[in-house]
Design an enzyme around this catalytic site. Sequence first.
Site, PDB file in Angstrom:
ATOM      1  N   PRO A  22       0.850  -1.200   0.000  1.00 24.02           N
ATOM      2  CA  PRO A  22       0.000   0.000   0.000  1.00 24.02           C
ATOM      3  C   PRO A  22       0.876   1.236   0.000  1.00 24.02           C
ATOM      4  O   PRO A  22       1.762   1.371   0.842  1.00 24.02           O
ATOM      5  CB  PRO A  22      -0.789  -0.128   1.309  1.00 24.02           C
ATOM      6  N   CYS A 104       3.044   3.488   9.269  1.00 26.16           N
ATOM      7  CA  CYS A 104       3.233   4.833   8.718  1.00 26.16           C
ATOM      8  C   CYS A 104       3.711   5.789   9.801  1.00 26.16           C
ATOM      9  O   CYS A 104       3.099   5.880  10.869  1.00 26.16           O
ATOM     10  CB  CYS A 104       1.929   5.341   8.108  1.00 26.16           C
ATOM     11  N   LYS A 143       0.339  -4.730   9.193  1.00 28.39           N
ATOM     12  CA  LYS A 143       1.612  -4.334   8.584  1.00 28.39           C
ATOM     13  C   LYS A 143       2.313  -3.394   9.557  1.00 28.39           C
ATOM     14  O   LYS A 143       1.739  -2.386   9.977  1.00 28.39           O
ATOM     15  CB  LYS A 143       1.398  -3.635   7.240  1.00 28.39           C
ATOM     16  N   HIS A 175       7.864  -4.391   7.654  1.00 31.62           N
ATOM     17  CA  HIS A 175       8.801  -3.488   6.998  1.00 31.62           C
ATOM     18  C   HIS A 175      10.093  -3.536   7.812  1.00 31.62           C
ATOM     19  O   HIS A 175      10.100  -3.161   8.982  1.00 31.62           O
ATOM     20  CB  HIS A 175       8.242  -2.071   6.957  1.00 31.62           C
ATOM     21  N   ASN A 215       8.999  -6.614   3.790  1.00 33.64           N
ATOM     22  CA  ASN A 215       8.868  -5.426   2.957  1.00 33.64           C
ATOM     23  C   ASN A 215      10.055  -4.503   3.242  1.00 33.64           C
ATOM     24  O   ASN A 215      10.592  -4.507   4.337  1.00 33.64           O
ATOM     25  CB  ASN A 215       7.529  -4.743   3.289  1.00 33.64           C
ATOM     26  N   GLY A 216      10.455  -3.748   2.224  1.00 31.66           N
ATOM     27  CA  GLY A 216      11.503  -2.758   2.422  1.00 31.66           C
ATOM     28  C   GLY A 216      12.724  -2.988   1.570  1.00 31.66           C
ATOM     29  O   GLY A 216      13.434  -3.972   1.763  1.00 31.66           O
ATOM     30  N   GLY A 237       7.280  -2.583  -2.826  1.00 30.41           N
ATOM     31  CA  GLY A 237       6.662  -1.268  -2.880  1.00 30.41           C
ATOM     32  C   GLY A 237       7.124  -0.447  -4.053  1.00 30.41           C
ATOM     33  O   GLY A 237       6.656  -0.610  -5.174  1.00 30.41           O
TER      34      GLY A 237
END
Length: 333
Positions: A22, A104, A143, A175, A215-216, A237
């Site tokens: 996202p 976030c 997440k 992440h 992720n990352g 991403g």
Amino acid sequence: MTDYSAKTVTDLTKHRRFSVAPMLDWTDRHYRYFARLMSSQALLYTEMVTTGAILFGKGDYLEYNEAEHPLALQLGGSDPQALAQCARIAEERGYDEVNLNVGCPSDRVQNGRFGACLMAEPQLVADCVNAMQQQVSIPVTVKTRIGIDEQDSYLFLTDFVGKVSEAGCNTFIIHARKAWLQGLSPKENREIPPLDYPRVYQLKQDFPALNISINGGIKSWDNITQHLQQLDGVMVGREAYQNPYLLAEVDQRLFGMNRALLSRDEVVDAMLPYVAQHLQAGGRLNHITRHLTGLYQGVAGGRSWRRYLSENAHKPEAGIEVLLAARNSVYQR
């Protein structure tokens, strides 16, 4: 409570092997339709949508095209009842998963008491997950980051995951960077804190029953293959956005499908009916083409494609002919 017993819930286990992250302002419905043309199997995520936008906003923040399935909605919020209400709405609208944003780091998100700052409140996250699960039969996932500020020990991460998993969450996307809640912009938080992939690998070893994706900083098939030797899934991403043709190989490489690889030109052809429908509904061409600028990344003539779209697609009268002319410019050398 609505009876969902007759609803067929999509098994997302295999689709989690590869997902597109996202990304605010990027993974809107136009990008997702474009991505789906290249991979039928990848799990796609919406941009983060806040509970307030869904419950009190004037627009339809949950609109999507049926072709986008399998599709997950990422929610931003920290009120268990509001999240539960939104999760129920998401299931009613046909989403295949609801994901809670605990990653976030922006100031605006912190002021709303959601995003990465929730890592410091694992019981609240557990309560949110539990409330959502009470309302839906689709998966509720989380997440998150590996830590925040000075709270970045492995023990901090395992305490968080342990508490939330006890509430019934069995799927985490990690992440592999911590987030600095003060002093770094969201963009800097995606680049400056160092990646720590081994920490995520260790998490899987210590919680083998959980489905864990990473992720990352993932930019190549070598990266993807390496991670999948240790983990259940990979979430890509920025590379999936800036170099979207990466998605064209996903079904063959990761899902054993024999579907023919679409060429970049064929992807453009496949987008034309969708673009035409958008224009007929009063939409602007650049609403869609802004997501397509990386399609010819790494190809001779790719710069011409990007330049032609950037110079012409924003014009009020721009139509499909602009897209076709941009494609032709790739080969006019």
